[in-house]
Write a protein that holds these residues in place. Structure first.
Motif, PDB file in Angstrom:
ATOM      1  N   LEU A 164       0.863  -1.173   0.000  1.00  0.00           N
ATOM      2  CA  LEU A 164       0.000   0.000   0.000  1.00  0.00           C
ATOM      3  C   LEU A 164       0.903   1.227   0.000  1.00  0.00           C
ATOM      4  O   LEU A 164       1.791   1.351   0.864  1.00  0.00           O
ATOM      5  N   ILE A 165       0.700   2.132  -0.954  1.00  0.00           N
ATOM      6  CA  ILE A 165       1.658   3.210  -1.216  1.00  0.00           C
ATOM      7  C   ILE A 165       0.931   4.548  -1.272  1.00  0.00           C
ATOM      8  O   ILE A 165      -0.136   4.661  -1.882  1.00  0.00           O
ATOM      9  N   ASN A 166       1.524   5.591  -0.641  1.00  0.00           N
ATOM     10  CA  ASN A 166       0.877   6.905  -0.674  1.00  0.00           C
ATOM     11  C   ASN A 166       1.309   7.695  -1.897  1.00  0.00           C
ATOM     12  O   ASN A 166       2.063   7.206  -2.747  1.00  0.00           O
ATOM     13  N   ASP A 167       0.857   8.962  -1.982  1.00  0.00           N
ATOM     14  CA  ASP A 167       1.112   9.752  -3.184  1.00  0.00           C
ATOM     15  C   ASP A 167       2.563  10.171  -3.330  1.00  0.00           C
ATOM     16  O   ASP A 167       2.974  10.658  -4.383  1.00  0.00           O
ATOM     17  N   LYS A 168       3.369   9.972  -2.274  1.00  0.00           N
ATOM     18  CA  LYS A 168       4.796  10.278  -2.346  1.00  0.00           C
ATOM     19  C   LYS A 168       5.634   9.040  -2.655  1.00  0.00           C
ATOM     20  O   LYS A 168       6.861   9.087  -2.647  1.00  0.00           O
ATOM     21  N   GLY A 169       4.956   7.925  -2.924  1.00  0.00           N
ATOM     22  CA  GLY A 169       5.648   6.685  -3.209  1.00  0.00           C
ATOM     23  C   GLY A 169       6.158   5.983  -1.970  1.00  0.00           C
ATOM     24  O   GLY A 169       6.939   5.029  -2.068  1.00  0.00           O
ATOM     25  N   GLN A 170       5.708   6.399  -0.776  1.00  0.00           N
ATOM     26  CA  GLN A 170       6.159   5.792   0.474  1.00  0.00           C
ATOM     27  C   GLN A 170       5.319   4.571   0.818  1.00  0.00           C
ATOM     28  O   GLN A 170       4.104   4.568   0.643  1.00  0.00           O
ATOM     29  N   LEU A 171       5.990   3.540   1.324  1.00  0.00           N
ATOM     30  CA  LEU A 171       5.310   2.312   1.706  1.00  0.00           C
ATOM     31  C   LEU A 171       4.571   2.516   3.025  1.00  0.00           C
ATOM     32  O   LEU A 171       5.160   2.934   4.015  1.00  0.00           O
ATOM     33  N   LEU A 172       3.278   2.205   3.038  1.00  0.00           N
ATOM     34  CA  LEU A 172       2.466   2.337   4.246  1.00  0.00           C
ATOM     35  C   LEU A 172       2.173   0.994   4.891  1.00  0.00           C
ATOM     36  O   LEU A 172       2.021   0.904   6.112  1.00  0.00           O
ATOM     37  N   GLU A 173       2.076  -0.048   4.075  1.00  0.00           N
ATOM     38  CA  GLU A 173       1.683  -1.354   4.594  1.00  0.00           C
ATOM     39  C   GLU A 173       2.157  -2.440   3.635  1.00  0.00           C
ATOM     40  O   GLU A 173       2.156  -2.238   2.421  1.00  0.00           O
ATOM     41  N   ARG A 174       2.551  -3.569   4.199  1.00  0.00           N
ATOM     42  CA  ARG A 174       3.032  -4.679   3.357  1.00  0.00           C
ATOM     43  C   ARG A 174       2.512  -6.015   3.908  1.00  0.00           C
ATOM     44  O   ARG A 174       2.554  -6.280   5.103  1.00  0.00           O
ATOM     45  N   PHE A 175       2.009  -6.848   2.986  1.00  0.00           N
ATOM     46  CA  PHE A 175       1.781  -8.267   3.241  1.00  0.00           C
ATOM     47  C   PHE A 175       2.724  -9.017   2.312  1.00  0.00           C
ATOM     48  O   PHE A 175       2.826  -8.687   1.123  1.00  0.00           O
ATOM     49  N   GLN A 176       3.385 -10.059   2.825  1.00  0.00           N
ATOM     50  CA  GLN A 176       4.287 -10.814   1.955  1.00  0.00           C
ATOM     51  C   GLN A 176       4.435 -12.234   2.474  1.00  0.00           C
ATOM     52  O   GLN A 176       4.812 -12.453   3.623  1.00  0.00           O
ATOM     53  N   PHE A 177       4.103 -13.185   1.603  1.00  0.00           N
ATOM     54  CA  PHE A 177       4.298 -14.582   1.972  1.00  0.00           C
ATOM     55  C   PHE A 177       5.782 -14.911   1.998  1.00  0.00           C
ATOM     56  O   PHE A 177       6.548 -14.465   1.140  1.00  0.00           O
TER      57      PHE A 177
END
Length: 317
Positions: A164-177
Protein backbone atom coordinates in the motif's frame (compact mmCIF):
# COMPACT_ATOMS: atom_id res chain seq x y z
CA UNK A 1 12.72 -8.05 -14.18
CA UNK A 2 12.81 -6.11 -10.94
CA UNK A 3 9.77 -4.20 -9.65
CA UNK A 4 9.65 -0.67 -11.05
CA UNK A 5 8.83 1.93 -8.36
CA UNK A 6 5.21 3.06 -8.56
CA UNK A 7 6.07 6.77 -8.43
CA UNK A 8 8.53 6.47 -11.32
CA UNK A 9 5.81 4.83 -13.42
CA UNK A 10 3.39 7.62 -12.63
CA UNK A 11 5.89 10.18 -13.87
CA UNK A 12 6.86 8.22 -16.94
CA UNK A 13 3.32 7.81 -18.31
CA UNK A 14 3.82 4.04 -18.60
CA UNK A 15 0.22 3.49 -17.48
CA UNK A 16 -1.11 4.99 -20.69
CA UNK A 17 -0.31 1.81 -22.63
CA UNK A 18 -3.70 0.06 -23.18
CA UNK A 19 -2.22 -3.42 -23.57
CA UNK A 20 -0.84 -3.30 -20.04
CA UNK A 21 -4.23 -2.20 -18.67
CA UNK A 22 -6.02 -5.06 -20.45
CA UNK A 23 -3.52 -7.59 -19.13
CA UNK A 24 -3.82 -6.16 -15.62
CA UNK A 25 -7.61 -6.49 -15.73
CA UNK A 26 -7.26 -10.13 -16.78
CA UNK A 27 -4.96 -10.81 -13.82
CA UNK A 28 -7.38 -9.14 -11.38
CA UNK A 29 -10.20 -11.33 -12.71
CA UNK A 30 -8.01 -14.37 -12.08
CA UNK A 31 -7.25 -13.09 -8.58
CA UNK A 32 -10.96 -12.81 -7.78
CA UNK A 33 -11.57 -16.40 -8.89
CA UNK A 34 -8.48 -17.76 -7.12
CA UNK A 35 -9.45 -16.53 -3.66
CA UNK A 36 -12.86 -18.21 -4.00
CA UNK A 37 -11.64 -21.44 -5.61
CA UNK A 38 -8.05 -22.14 -4.53
CA UNK A 39 -7.09 -23.76 -1.23
CA UNK A 40 -3.70 -22.91 0.26
CA UNK A 41 -1.66 -22.64 3.46
CA UNK A 42 1.44 -20.70 4.31
CA UNK A 43 3.24 -18.08 6.37
CA UNK A 44 3.30 -14.33 5.71
CA UNK A 45 4.72 -11.21 7.30
CA UNK A 46 2.74 -8.06 7.96
CA UNK A 47 4.51 -4.70 8.14
CA UNK A 48 2.85 -1.53 9.34
CA UNK A 49 4.14 1.73 10.81
CA UNK A 50 7.66 0.28 11.13
CA UNK A 51 6.61 -2.85 13.03
CA UNK A 52 6.48 -6.45 11.79
CA UNK A 53 4.47 -9.53 12.72
CA UNK A 54 4.47 -13.09 11.37
CA UNK A 55 1.34 -15.16 10.73
CA UNK A 56 0.29 -18.62 9.62
CA UNK A 57 -2.78 -18.91 7.39
CA UNK A 58 -4.88 -21.93 6.42
CA UNK A 59 -7.44 -21.36 3.66
CA UNK A 60 -9.65 -24.19 2.38
CA UNK A 61 -12.34 -24.09 -0.30
CA UNK A 62 -14.69 -27.06 -0.17
CA UNK A 63 -18.23 -27.53 -1.52
CA UNK A 64 -18.49 -23.81 -2.24
CA UNK A 65 -17.56 -22.81 1.31
CA UNK A 66 -14.41 -20.85 2.19
CA UNK A 67 -12.95 -21.53 5.61
CA UNK A 68 -9.78 -19.96 6.95
CA UNK A 69 -7.77 -19.56 10.11
CA UNK A 70 -5.13 -16.94 10.91
CA UNK A 71 -2.64 -17.34 13.76
CA UNK A 72 -0.10 -14.72 14.82
CA UNK A 73 3.23 -16.33 15.64
CA UNK A 74 4.88 -13.42 17.49
CA UNK A 75 4.22 -12.72 21.15
CA UNK A 76 0.99 -14.00 22.64
CA UNK A 77 -1.06 -16.25 20.38
CA UNK A 78 -3.63 -14.16 18.49
CA UNK A 79 -6.09 -15.91 16.24
CA UNK A 80 -9.13 -15.41 14.03
CA UNK A 81 -11.31 -18.02 12.30
CA UNK A 82 -13.61 -17.08 9.40
CA UNK A 83 -16.22 -18.89 7.31
CA UNK A 84 -17.18 -17.27 3.99
CA UNK A 85 -15.62 -14.02 5.19
CA UNK A 86 -17.61 -13.91 8.45
CA UNK A 87 -15.55 -13.93 11.63
CA UNK A 88 -16.46 -16.88 13.87
CA UNK A 89 -14.07 -16.34 16.77
CA UNK A 90 -11.06 -14.27 17.83
CA UNK A 91 -8.41 -14.37 20.52
CA UNK A 92 -6.15 -11.59 21.73
CA UNK A 93 -6.21 -8.20 20.01
CA UNK A 94 -5.15 -8.80 16.43
CA UNK A 95 -3.12 -6.09 14.75
CA UNK A 96 -5.38 -3.54 13.09
CA UNK A 97 -5.37 -3.99 9.34
CA UNK A 98 -5.42 -7.78 9.21
CA UNK A 99 -8.93 -7.54 7.82
CA UNK A 100 -7.16 -6.89 4.51
CA UNK A 101 -4.71 -9.77 4.83
CA UNK A 102 -4.45 -12.49 2.17
CA UNK A 103 -7.71 -14.35 1.88
CA UNK A 104 -9.40 -12.24 4.55
CA UNK A 105 -11.82 -10.34 2.40
CA UNK A 106 -15.01 -11.55 0.77
CA UNK A 107 -14.81 -8.51 -1.50
CA UNK A 108 -14.85 -9.42 -5.20
CA UNK A 109 -12.71 -7.16 -7.38
CA UNK A 110 -14.40 -5.64 -10.42
CA UNK A 111 -11.58 -4.61 -12.79
CA UNK A 112 -13.86 -2.50 -15.00
CA UNK A 113 -15.10 -0.48 -12.02
CA UNK A 114 -11.59 -0.14 -10.58
CA UNK A 115 -10.31 1.15 -13.92
CA UNK A 116 -12.50 4.24 -13.46
CA UNK A 117 -10.66 5.25 -10.28
CA UNK A 118 -7.27 3.52 -10.58
CA UNK A 119 -4.85 3.24 -13.48
CA UNK A 120 -4.19 -0.50 -13.89
CA UNK A 121 -0.97 -1.85 -15.37
CA UNK A 122 1.34 -4.86 -15.43
CA UNK A 123 4.71 -3.36 -14.49
CA UNK A 124 7.07 -6.32 -14.25
CA UNK A 125 7.85 -9.68 -12.71
CA UNK A 126 9.19 -10.77 -9.35
CA UNK A 127 9.85 -13.84 -7.22
CA UNK A 128 8.17 -14.17 -3.83
CA UNK A 129 8.36 -17.15 -1.46
CA UNK A 130 10.21 -19.06 -4.17
CA UNK A 131 7.35 -18.59 -6.66
CA UNK A 132 7.26 -16.56 -9.88
CA UNK A 133 4.96 -13.56 -9.74
CA UNK A 134 3.60 -10.84 -12.00
CA UNK A 135 3.44 -7.28 -10.60
CA UNK A 136 0.16 -5.36 -10.97
CA UNK A 137 -0.01 -1.67 -10.17
CA UNK A 138 -3.22 0.15 -9.20
CA UNK A 139 -2.39 3.86 -9.17
CA UNK A 140 -5.15 6.23 -7.98
CA UNK A 141 -6.47 8.71 -10.52
CA UNK A 142 -7.05 11.31 -7.75
CA UNK A 143 -5.73 12.25 -4.31
CA UNK A 144 -8.57 10.62 -2.38
CA UNK A 145 -7.17 7.07 -2.16
CA UNK A 146 -3.91 5.17 -1.89
CA UNK A 147 -2.11 3.15 -4.55
CA UNK A 148 -1.55 -0.61 -4.49
CA UNK A 149 1.09 -2.92 -5.90
CA UNK A 150 0.13 -6.60 -6.10
CA UNK A 151 2.53 -9.47 -6.78
CA UNK A 152 0.32 -12.30 -8.05
CA UNK A 153 1.44 -15.91 -8.30
CA UNK A 154 1.87 -16.80 -11.99
CA UNK A 155 0.50 -20.30 -11.43
CA UNK A 156 -2.59 -19.57 -9.29
CA UNK A 157 -3.00 -15.72 -9.33
CA UNK A 158 -3.01 -15.75 -5.51
CA UNK A 159 -1.54 -12.58 -3.93
CA UNK A 160 2.00 -13.38 -2.80
CA UNK A 161 2.77 -9.79 -1.86
CA UNK A 162 0.74 -6.60 -1.47
CA UNK A 163 2.05 -3.05 -0.97
CA UNK A 164 0.00 0.00 0.00
CA UNK A 165 1.66 3.21 -1.22
CA UNK A 166 0.88 6.90 -0.67
CA UNK A 167 1.11 9.75 -3.18
CA UNK A 168 4.80 10.28 -2.35
CA UNK A 169 5.65 6.69 -3.21
CA UNK A 170 6.16 5.79 0.47
CA UNK A 171 5.31 2.31 1.71
CA UNK A 172 2.47 2.34 4.25
CA UNK A 173 1.68 -1.35 4.59
CA UNK A 174 3.03 -4.68 3.36
CA UNK A 175 1.78 -8.27 3.24
CA UNK A 176 4.29 -10.81 1.96
CA UNK A 177 4.30 -14.58 1.97
CA UNK A 178 7.52 -16.25 3.03
CA UNK A 179 6.14 -19.73 2.35
CA UNK A 180 3.08 -20.87 0.38
CA UNK A 181 1.66 -24.29 -0.46
CA UNK A 182 -1.41 -24.83 -2.63
CA UNK A 183 -2.16 -28.07 -0.83
CA UNK A 184 -5.50 -27.95 1.00
CA UNK A 185 -5.06 -27.73 4.80
CA UNK A 186 -6.21 -30.57 7.04
CA UNK A 187 -9.37 -30.23 9.08
CA UNK A 188 -7.36 -30.05 12.31
CA UNK A 189 -5.45 -27.02 11.03
CA UNK A 190 -8.73 -25.13 10.61
CA UNK A 191 -9.93 -25.78 14.15
CA UNK A 192 -9.73 -22.77 16.50
CA UNK A 193 -7.55 -22.86 19.60
CA UNK A 194 -9.09 -23.01 23.07
CA UNK A 195 -8.64 -19.25 23.57
CA UNK A 196 -10.49 -18.30 20.37
CA UNK A 197 -13.76 -16.88 21.68
CA UNK A 198 -16.96 -16.72 19.58
CA UNK A 199 -18.03 -13.20 18.73
CA UNK A 200 -20.99 -11.93 20.71
CA UNK A 201 -23.84 -10.68 18.58
CA UNK A 202 -24.89 -7.13 19.45
CA UNK A 203 -28.58 -6.55 19.87
CA UNK A 204 -30.12 -4.56 17.05
CA UNK A 205 -32.18 -1.45 17.82
CA UNK A 206 -35.87 -1.96 17.08
CA UNK A 207 -36.62 1.59 15.97
CA UNK A 208 -34.75 3.76 13.49
CA UNK A 209 -32.47 6.08 15.51
CA UNK A 210 -31.72 9.72 14.77
CA UNK A 211 -28.10 8.78 14.09
CA UNK A 212 -29.13 6.61 11.15
CA UNK A 213 -30.43 9.72 9.36
CA UNK A 214 -26.91 11.17 9.31
CA UNK A 215 -24.74 10.60 6.26
CA UNK A 216 -21.78 12.19 4.42
CA UNK A 217 -22.91 14.77 1.87
CA UNK A 218 -19.57 14.33 0.07
CA UNK A 219 -17.87 11.08 -0.94
CA UNK A 220 -14.76 10.52 -3.05
CA UNK A 221 -15.71 9.48 -6.59
CA UNK A 222 -16.58 5.78 -6.78
CA UNK A 223 -17.26 5.21 -3.07
CA UNK A 224 -20.69 3.78 -2.31
CA UNK A 225 -22.56 2.69 0.80
CA UNK A 226 -22.38 -1.11 0.98
CA UNK A 227 -23.52 -1.80 4.55
CA UNK A 228 -25.34 0.02 7.33
CA UNK A 229 -26.02 -1.48 10.77
CA UNK A 230 -27.52 -0.14 13.95
CA UNK A 231 -27.05 -1.49 17.45
CA UNK A 232 -27.47 -0.52 21.07
CA UNK A 233 -24.38 -0.15 23.22
CA UNK A 234 -24.94 -2.63 26.04
CA UNK A 235 -23.15 -0.34 28.52
CA UNK A 236 -24.54 3.12 27.70
CA UNK A 237 -27.72 2.04 25.85
CA UNK A 238 -26.80 4.63 23.21
CA UNK A 239 -27.81 3.78 19.65
CA UNK A 240 -24.75 3.52 17.38
CA UNK A 241 -25.00 3.53 13.59
CA UNK A 242 -22.13 2.26 11.44
CA UNK A 243 -21.90 2.68 7.68
CA UNK A 244 -19.32 1.03 5.41
CA UNK A 245 -18.31 2.57 2.09
CA UNK A 246 -16.00 1.21 -0.61
CA UNK A 247 -14.81 1.92 -4.14
CA UNK A 248 -14.30 -1.73 -5.04
CA UNK A 249 -10.87 -1.85 -3.38
CA UNK A 250 -10.45 0.74 -0.61
CA UNK A 251 -12.86 0.93 2.33
CA UNK A 252 -13.77 3.20 5.19
CA UNK A 253 -16.43 3.19 7.90
CA UNK A 254 -18.49 6.03 9.38
CA UNK A 255 -19.65 5.63 12.98
CA UNK A 256 -22.37 7.90 14.41
CA UNK A 257 -23.05 7.95 18.13
CA UNK A 258 -24.98 10.32 20.41
CA UNK A 259 -22.88 11.55 23.35
CA UNK A 260 -23.25 13.74 26.40
CA UNK A 261 -20.83 15.72 28.56
CA UNK A 262 -17.17 14.90 27.92
CA UNK A 263 -17.80 11.40 26.60
CA UNK A 264 -15.95 12.10 23.34
CA UNK A 265 -13.75 14.77 21.80
CA UNK A 266 -12.76 15.67 18.27
CA UNK A 267 -9.55 13.97 17.11
CA UNK A 268 -7.29 13.26 14.12
CA UNK A 269 -5.19 10.11 14.41
CA UNK A 270 -3.07 8.30 11.84
CA UNK A 271 -1.28 4.98 12.39
CA UNK A 272 0.45 3.87 9.22
CA UNK A 273 -2.23 3.78 6.52
CA UNK A 274 -5.18 3.84 8.94
CA UNK A 275 -6.76 7.13 9.95
CA UNK A 276 -9.48 7.98 12.45
CA UNK A 277 -11.11 11.42 12.34
CA UNK A 278 -13.83 12.36 14.85
CA UNK A 279 -16.11 15.37 14.64
CA UNK A 280 -18.51 16.42 17.36
CA UNK A 281 -21.78 18.03 16.24
CA UNK A 282 -24.55 19.87 18.09
CA UNK A 283 -28.09 18.98 17.03
CA UNK A 284 -31.59 19.81 18.36
CA UNK A 285 -31.70 16.24 19.69
CA UNK A 286 -28.30 16.52 21.41
CA UNK A 287 -24.66 15.99 20.52
CA UNK A 288 -23.51 13.40 17.98
CA UNK A 289 -19.96 12.25 17.26
CA UNK A 290 -19.16 11.20 13.69
CA UNK A 291 -15.97 9.14 13.29
CA UNK A 292 -14.43 8.14 9.97
CA UNK A 293 -12.05 5.16 10.14
CA UNK A 294 -10.26 3.53 7.22
CA UNK A 295 -7.16 3.12 5.08
CA UNK A 296 -7.60 6.37 3.18
CA UNK A 297 -5.57 9.60 3.16
CA UNK A 298 -6.06 11.85 6.19
CA UNK A 299 -7.33 14.73 4.04
CA UNK A 300 -9.99 12.46 2.53
CA UNK A 301 -11.19 11.32 5.96
CA UNK A 302 -11.33 14.92 7.22
CA UNK A 303 -13.39 16.07 4.25
CA UNK A 304 -15.83 13.18 4.69
CA UNK A 305 -16.21 13.90 8.41
CA UNK A 306 -16.81 17.61 7.77
CA UNK A 307 -19.50 16.78 5.20
CA UNK A 308 -21.68 14.70 7.54
CA UNK A 309 -25.23 16.05 7.55
CA UNK A 310 -28.62 14.97 8.82
CA UNK A 311 -31.36 13.94 6.43
CA UNK A 312 -32.49 10.84 4.56
CA UNK A 313 -29.80 8.18 4.64
CA UNK A 314 -28.43 7.17 1.22
CA UNK A 315 -29.92 3.97 -0.10
CA UNK A 316 -27.81 0.84 -0.22
CA UNK A 317 -26.86 0.18 -3.88
Amino acid sequence: MRAIPLLALLLSGWFAVPAHADEAQDWLKRLGRAEQQQSYQGTFIYERNGSFSTHDIWHRVQDGQVRERLLQLDGSAQEVVRVDGRTQCVSGSLVAGLGNSPGASAQVLDPQKLNSFYTLAVIGESRVAGRKAVIISLAPRDQYRYGFELHLDRETALPLKSLLINDKGQLLERFQFTQLSTQAPDERDLQPGKDCKPLSVSSQADDVPAAQAWHPSWLPPGFQLVRSTTRKDSRTQAVVNSQMYEDGLARFSLFLEPVSGEAATESRVQLGPTVAVSRRMNTPQGEVVATVVGEIPLGTAERIALSVRSGPAPEKP
